[in-house]
Write a protein that holds these residues in place. Structure first.
Motif, PDB file in Angstrom:
ATOM      1  N   ARG A  36     -17.123 129.661  12.484  1.00 52.02           N
ATOM      2  CA  ARG A  36     -18.398 130.261  12.906  1.00 52.02           C
ATOM      3  C   ARG A  36     -19.581 129.410  12.422  1.00 52.02           C
ATOM      4  O   ARG A  36     -20.452 129.857  11.698  1.00 52.02           O
ATOM      5  CB  ARG A  36     -18.552 131.695  12.406  1.00 52.02           C
ATOM      6  N   SER A  37     -19.582 128.149  12.841  1.00 52.03           N
ATOM      7  CA  SER A  37     -20.650 127.252  12.422  1.00 52.03           C
ATOM      8  C   SER A  37     -21.153 126.437  13.606  1.00 52.03           C
ATOM      9  O   SER A  37     -20.522 126.375  14.669  1.00 52.03           O
ATOM     10  CB  SER A  37     -20.174 126.326  11.304  1.00 52.03           C
ATOM     11  N   ASP A  85     -14.795 131.752  15.331  1.00 51.72           N
ATOM     12  CA  ASP A  85     -14.223 132.316  14.102  1.00 51.72           C
ATOM     13  C   ASP A  85     -12.745 131.996  13.929  1.00 51.72           C
ATOM     14  O   ASP A  85     -12.147 132.363  12.919  1.00 51.72           O
ATOM     15  CB  ASP A  85     -14.454 133.826  14.038  1.00 51.72           C
ATOM     16  N   SER A 137     -22.559 131.234  11.102  1.00 45.23           N
ATOM     17  CA  SER A 137     -22.776 131.564   9.690  1.00 45.23           C
ATOM     18  C   SER A 137     -23.311 130.376   8.905  1.00 45.23           C
ATOM     19  O   SER A 137     -23.915 130.555   7.844  1.00 45.23           O
ATOM     20  CB  SER A 137     -21.462 132.036   9.051  1.00 45.23           C
ATOM     21  N   THR A 143     -25.679 139.079  11.563  1.00 50.55           N
ATOM     22  CA  THR A 143     -25.421 137.819  12.261  1.00 50.55           C
ATOM     23  C   THR A 143     -26.399 136.747  11.788  1.00 50.55           C
ATOM     24  O   THR A 143     -27.368 137.030  11.085  1.00 50.55           O
ATOM     25  CB  THR A 143     -25.564 137.994  13.782  1.00 50.55           C
ATOM     26  N   ARG A 178     -26.498 131.770   7.028  1.00 53.87           N
ATOM     27  CA  ARG A 178     -26.993 131.975   5.665  1.00 53.87           C
ATOM     28  C   ARG A 178     -27.281 130.641   4.978  1.00 53.87           C
ATOM     29  O   ARG A 178     -27.877 130.624   3.907  1.00 53.87           O
ATOM     30  CB  ARG A 178     -25.952 132.736   4.835  1.00 53.87           C
TER      31      ARG A 178
END
Length: 470
Positions: free
Chosen positions: A51-52, A97, A154, A186, A189
């Protein structure tokens, strides 16, 4: 010593021999295959989070003066991952993911009015057909696409400081607060610099990369040979620069990999001399550090020779010492050796030789090392690849990296005895004005060092036979 295919004669290079060398250039290297680009992409994705989003823009265009731009040089990372070289473009990898990735390339759309002025554009449709990506998009869709991609990621992998406008867009999207983002947790970070990852991938070269770099070395060798052939006392540094760089383009290279250094006499003692605007007088040595770029891969060769074709006794002594140091340092480029080993070997040879010549006045190891640094003040090596000072950490975890198969590094010891330096007032004037460096490009292999620049002559007999023979 490796796989070079040098054709030389102690009586100089004949027309036939030069034609045979040039024929190798005409044949050229095999391009990097799409499957190899896909493998590079997969290896990169394996090192980043699920998830990048990873973003690789090309280098921005730069203004030289008013409305005149510098010639564009694409981003090395972008070239490495997909081969895109046009002046506008952004590559992005969106990882789900499960760790699966889709690769998106954003390019300038075709525009007849603009193409009339600046040349044809590939455009999204053709880019998707010809490049190893999943989807190509017009650049005007980037802002909308990346905002949504960031919200679904993420972590974002991106190098700050290259494109300020792109940095601002990413920061804005990452900082945006929405009810949906708060409710579903969502969005990214963390912003992560991907350079360490991509640098490790680029450090060890594939067979196709080595073929391109060998080809660049062959072109650069021919350019140096032509400069030797045309050398004579009274020639301008700028004229030798023009011969070498003109030969790069004549033989099909993209251009130079870095601004050429052409220093005659005392100017050869300036490591990164770039004015190249003086006449080289009879009896002087000339140092030329010049390399071409092919498909964005660099070569990097330095040769030093007497401008009128004959080494003086002092120049012969110093040149022979530097050549011996270089040859022994090349022999040290073996799998498992610390990266620092070639420098240690070269330094030991130079130190012992300068003691014998009386330029180092102490046998004490510590003092003699200190004195050596007056004449040899740079490292012996750097990585070489898509950048002339290529990426890759030299001392991971504060220990010298061990050489591995596929690494390419330069070996370039030198000695510099400058007449203009007040700290060398104790040195006999007869030595002054001599700057000598000999540099080759070394591919580390299981069979020993492979000299990619082996076509470039460097023995005293070879040089004296070639200089002025054109």
């Amino acid at each position: 010593m490796g796989e070079g295919t040098t054709i030389r004669s102690m009586n100089g290079l004949s027309i036939r021999q030069l034609m045979e060398l040039r024929q190798k250039i005409i044949e050229g290297p095999v391009p990097v295959e799409p499957e190899e680009y896909r493998d590079r992409q997969s290896r990169f994705v394996a090192e980043i989070s699920e998830r990048s989003l990873a973003i690789f823009p090309t280098n921005p265009t730069r203004i030289r003066s008013r409305d005149v731009e510098y010639i564009h040089r694409p981003s090395s990372d972008l070239v490495y991952l997909c081969g895109w070289t046009e002046s506008e473009g952004i590559l992005a990898a969106l990882v789900d993911d499960q760790g699966g990735a889709t690769w998106h390339l954003f390019v300038a759309p075709q525009d007849i009015a603009k193409e009339i002025w600046t040349g044809r554009r590939t455009g999204p449709k053709e880019a998707q057909r010809t490049h190893p990506i999943d989807t190509a998009h017009p650049l005007d869709k980037w802002d909308e696409w990346v905002k949504e991609a960031i919200l679904n990621s993420s972590q974002v992998y991106h190098v700050l400081g290259i494109h300020p406008s792109l940095d601002n867009l990413i920061h804005s999207a990452m900082a945006e607060e929405t009810r949906e983002r708060q409710r579903l947790d969502t969005g990214p970070r963390q912003l992560v610099d991907p350079r360490n990852i991509i640098s490790e991938l680029r450090l060890k070269k594939s067979e196709s990369e080595i073929a391109i770099m060998r080809y660049a070395g062959e072109i650069t060798a021919l350019a140096h040979i032509e400069a030797m052939r045309q050398s004579h006392s009274g020639i301008g540094e700028w004229q030798l620069e023009a011969i070498i760089e003109g030969h790069f383009r004549y033989l099909g290279a993209d251009g130079w990999a870095y601004p050429s250094i052409v220093g005659g006499g005392d100017r050869a003692t300036i490591l990164h001399y770039q004015k190249n605007d003086q006449i080289i007088e009879a009896g002087e040595m000339v140092l030329i550090d010049a390399g071409c770029e092919v498909n964005c891969y660099a070569s990097d060769i330095t040769r030093t020779w007497p401008i009128d074709g004959t080494f003086s006794d002092r120049a012969r002594d110093l040149y022979s010492l530097v050549l011996e140091a270089q040859e022994q340092a090349i022999d040290a480029c073996v799998i498992g050796a610390p990266y620092t080993r070639p420098h240690e070997v070269a330094s030991d040879v130079l130190r012992e030789g300068l003691i014998q010549l009386g330029l180092i006045t102490s046998d004490d190891e510590e003092e003699s090392q200190r004195q050596l640094k007056r004449f040899f003040m740079h490292n012996t090596s750097h990585w070489l690849g898509l950048d002339v000072h290529d990426v890759g950490t030299y001392q991971p975890e504060e220990e010298p990296r061990l050489l591995e198969e596929g690494m390419v590094l330069t070996i370039e010891p030198g000695l510099y005895i400058a007449g203009w330096r007040s700290d060398l007032s104790d040195v006999d004037d007869a030595w002054k004005g001599l700057g000598i460096r000999i540099e080759d490009d070394i591919h580390v292999t299981s069979g020993g060092p492979d000299i990619l620049s082996n076509d470039c002559p460097k023995t005293i007999d070879e040089i004296e036979a070639i200089v002025g023979s054109g």
